[in-house]
Design a protein around this motif. Structure first.
Motif, short mmCIF file in Angstrom:
data_model
loop_
_atom_site.label_atom_id
_atom_site.label_comp_id
_atom_site.label_asym_id
_atom_site.label_seq_id
_atom_site.Cartn_x
_atom_site.Cartn_y
_atom_site.Cartn_z
N GLY A 122 -30.00 -28.83 -31.18
CA GLY A 122 -31.03 -29.28 -30.07
C GLY A 122 -30.13 -30.04 -29.02
N ASP A 132 -30.21 -24.39 -29.03
CA ASP A 132 -31.50 -24.92 -28.65
C ASP A 132 -32.27 -23.82 -28.53
OD1 ASP A 132 -32.14 -27.83 -27.12
OD2 ASP A 132 -33.61 -26.43 -27.06
N LYS A 139 -34.74 -23.93 -26.16
CA LYS A 139 -35.24 -23.91 -24.70
C LYS A 139 -34.12 -23.17 -23.87
CE LYS A 139 -39.27 -26.56 -25.22
NZ LYS A 139 -39.22 -27.89 -25.13
N ARG A 158 -33.13 -25.22 -20.60
CA ARG A 158 -32.01 -26.17 -20.81
C ARG A 158 -30.81 -25.90 -21.00
NH1 ARG A 158 -35.81 -30.07 -24.31
NH2 ARG A 158 -37.49 -30.50 -22.45
N ALA A 209 -32.84 -23.67 -34.82
CA ALA A 209 -31.87 -24.25 -35.97
C ALA A 209 -32.32 -24.03 -37.23
CB ALA A 209 -31.52 -25.61 -35.52
N ASP A 210 -33.68 -23.93 -37.46
CA ASP A 210 -34.35 -23.42 -38.74
C ASP A 210 -33.41 -22.39 -39.47
OD1 ASP A 210 -35.97 -24.35 -36.67
OD2 ASP A 210 -37.69 -24.53 -38.26
N THR A 242 -28.27 -34.53 -31.48
CA THR A 242 -28.19 -35.45 -30.37
C THR A 242 -29.70 -35.60 -29.75
OG1 THR A 242 -27.56 -33.28 -28.84
CG2 THR A 242 -25.86 -34.98 -29.31
N PHE A 243 -30.31 -36.73 -29.90
CA PHE A 243 -31.50 -37.09 -29.73
C PHE A 243 -32.50 -35.98 -30.12
CE2 PHE A 243 -28.44 -39.23 -27.34
CZ PHE A 243 -29.04 -40.57 -27.35
N ASP A 294 -36.19 -34.50 -31.66
CA ASP A 294 -37.52 -34.68 -31.72
C ASP A 294 -37.65 -35.68 -33.04
OD1 ASP A 294 -37.67 -33.57 -29.28
OD2 ASP A 294 -38.30 -31.45 -30.25
N THR A 300 -26.30 -37.87 -22.78
CA THR A 300 -27.17 -36.83 -22.70
C THR A 300 -28.17 -37.26 -21.64
OG1 THR A 300 -28.60 -37.17 -24.30
CG2 THR A 300 -26.57 -36.35 -25.04
N TYR A 332 -31.58 -36.92 -22.25
CA TYR A 332 -32.68 -37.67 -22.70
C TYR A 332 -32.02 -39.19 -23.00
CZ TYR A 332 -36.26 -34.41 -23.31
OH TYR A 332 -37.40 -33.49 -23.15
C1 LIG Z 1 -35.24 -34.46 -27.07
S1 LIG Z 1 -34.49 -33.17 -26.68
C2 LIG Z 1 -32.69 -33.62 -26.63
C3 LIG Z 1 -32.01 -32.70 -26.00
C4 LIG Z 1 -30.41 -33.02 -25.68
N1 LIG Z 1 -29.48 -33.34 -26.94
C5 LIG Z 1 -30.54 -34.40 -24.99
O1 LIG Z 1 -30.13 -35.46 -25.56
O2 LIG Z 1 -30.69 -34.43 -23.85
C6 LIG Z 1 -34.66 -32.28 -28.07
C7 LIG Z 1 -34.12 -30.84 -28.20
O3 LIG Z 1 -34.07 -30.20 -29.43
C8 LIG Z 1 -34.69 -28.75 -29.11
N2 LIG Z 1 -35.04 -28.38 -30.40
C9 LIG Z 1 -36.11 -28.76 -31.02
N3 LIG Z 1 -36.32 -28.45 -32.13
C10 LIG Z 1 -35.44 -27.55 -32.59
C11 LIG Z 1 -35.25 -26.56 -33.39
N4 LIG Z 1 -35.73 -26.35 -34.51
N5 LIG Z 1 -34.01 -25.53 -33.18
C12 LIG Z 1 -33.23 -25.84 -32.09
N6 LIG Z 1 -33.53 -26.66 -30.98
C13 LIG Z 1 -34.54 -27.54 -31.35
C14 LIG Z 1 -35.36 -28.89 -28.10
O4 LIG Z 1 -35.62 -27.66 -27.26
C15 LIG Z 1 -35.08 -30.07 -27.14
O5 LIG Z 1 -34.09 -29.41 -26.15
#
Ligand SMILES: C[S@@+](CC[C@H](N)C(=O)[O-])C[C@H]1O[C@@H](n2cnc3c(N)ncnc32)[C@H](O)[C@@H]1O
Length: 227
Positions: free
Chosen positions: A49, A72, A74, A77, A100-101, A118-119, A121, A204, A206
């Motif tokens: 992420g 990630d 996205k 990003r 990441a699943d 890192t941060f 969801d 980061t 976020y």
């Molecule tokens: C809140 S953002 C934090 C991004 C970055 N680490 C930061 O601190 O700025 C959470 C990130 O996790 C990614 N993400 C969420 N679930 C994910 C998953 N299952 N596999 C890969 N990426 C994931 C989202 O696309 C998002 O960019």
């Protein structure tokens, strides 16, 4: 720059790998990240992420003895981190667009030495989607190599603003599961522990938002029991 332009750029970055369909097949690089991409034998650190990839890029500049891969879902990003790594000639950096699943389809057993989350969801409503849930930890256990002490895996670092995710991971998952706890802090900027240096030295995208809102940043470093 709009998303479509970033997606077009992404196709040209040699350090960005895109695997949207891993539920159907293994990643062709699985087990070959060091031999075929990095062309060295250094430990591989993965940021899950990673968003714009701040940890991946900054730590790679700080640690010449490690390879770094940010994951990630996205693409817009990832563009930021991949572009920065290209422009700064960071040879020990890669980015992967994938969920990441499917991390076990991206990395083989023992291919990863350390994981940063890192941060993420916090997924308050859906435990199975939390990146520190038992289901995700089982996936990590299958790819993490042994850590500095035999019997447990390489380290997992969680950095978060979210109190519920922090307490869930610390109390239910790490302490409740009898996992090795190396460090924890419920406010990294008021703690002077020397082992928090990397945690404090990278902020980061976020994290900067949460800090502007006055949130406290929390951190846990733990390991997994290996079979
Ligand atoms: C809140 S953002 C934090 C991004 C970055 N680490 C930061 O601190 O700025 C959470 C990130 O996790 C990614 N993400 C969420 N679930 C994910 C998953 N299952 N596999 C890969 N990426 C994931 C989202 O696309 C998002 O960019």
């Amino acid at each position: 720059m709009n998303k479509l332009q970033k997606f077009a750029d992404n196709l040209t970055f040699p350090n960005l790998f895109q695997y949207p369909f891993l539920h159907r097949e293994d990643c062709p690089m699985r087990g070959k990240w060091n031999s075929d991409y990095f062309k060295n034998d250094l430990p591989v650190v993965v940021e899950i992420g990673c968003g714009k990839g701040e940890y991946t890029t900054v730590l790679s500049e700080k640690y010449p003895d490690k390879n770094f891969i940010g994951i990630d879902i996205k693409g817009a990003r990832l563009w930021k981190g991949a572009k920065y790594a290209c422009e700064h000639n960071l040879k020990r950096v890669a980015f992967i667009r994938a969920r990441a699943d499917f991390i076990e389809k991206i990395f083989d057993r023992d291919e990863v030495s350390e994981i940063w989350i890192t941060f993420p969801d916090p997924q308050h409503a859906k435990e199975r989607k939390r990146l520190t849930s038992p289901m995700f930890l089982e996936r990590y256990r299958r790819i993490l190599a042994t850590g500095s002490n035999a019997g447990h895996s390489g380290r997992i670092h969680l950095k978060t603003d979210d109190t519920i995710l922090y307490l869930y991971t610390l109390d239910d998952i790490v302490l409740g599961g009898g996992l090795p706890l190396f460090t924890c802090s419920d406010n990294v900027y008021s703690d002077s522990l020397p082992e928090l240096e990397d945690v404090r030295s990278v902020q980061t995208f976020y994290e900067q938002m949460w800090l502007r809102m006055g949130k406290k940043i929390k951190y846990i470093c733990f390991g997994l029991k290996l079979e």
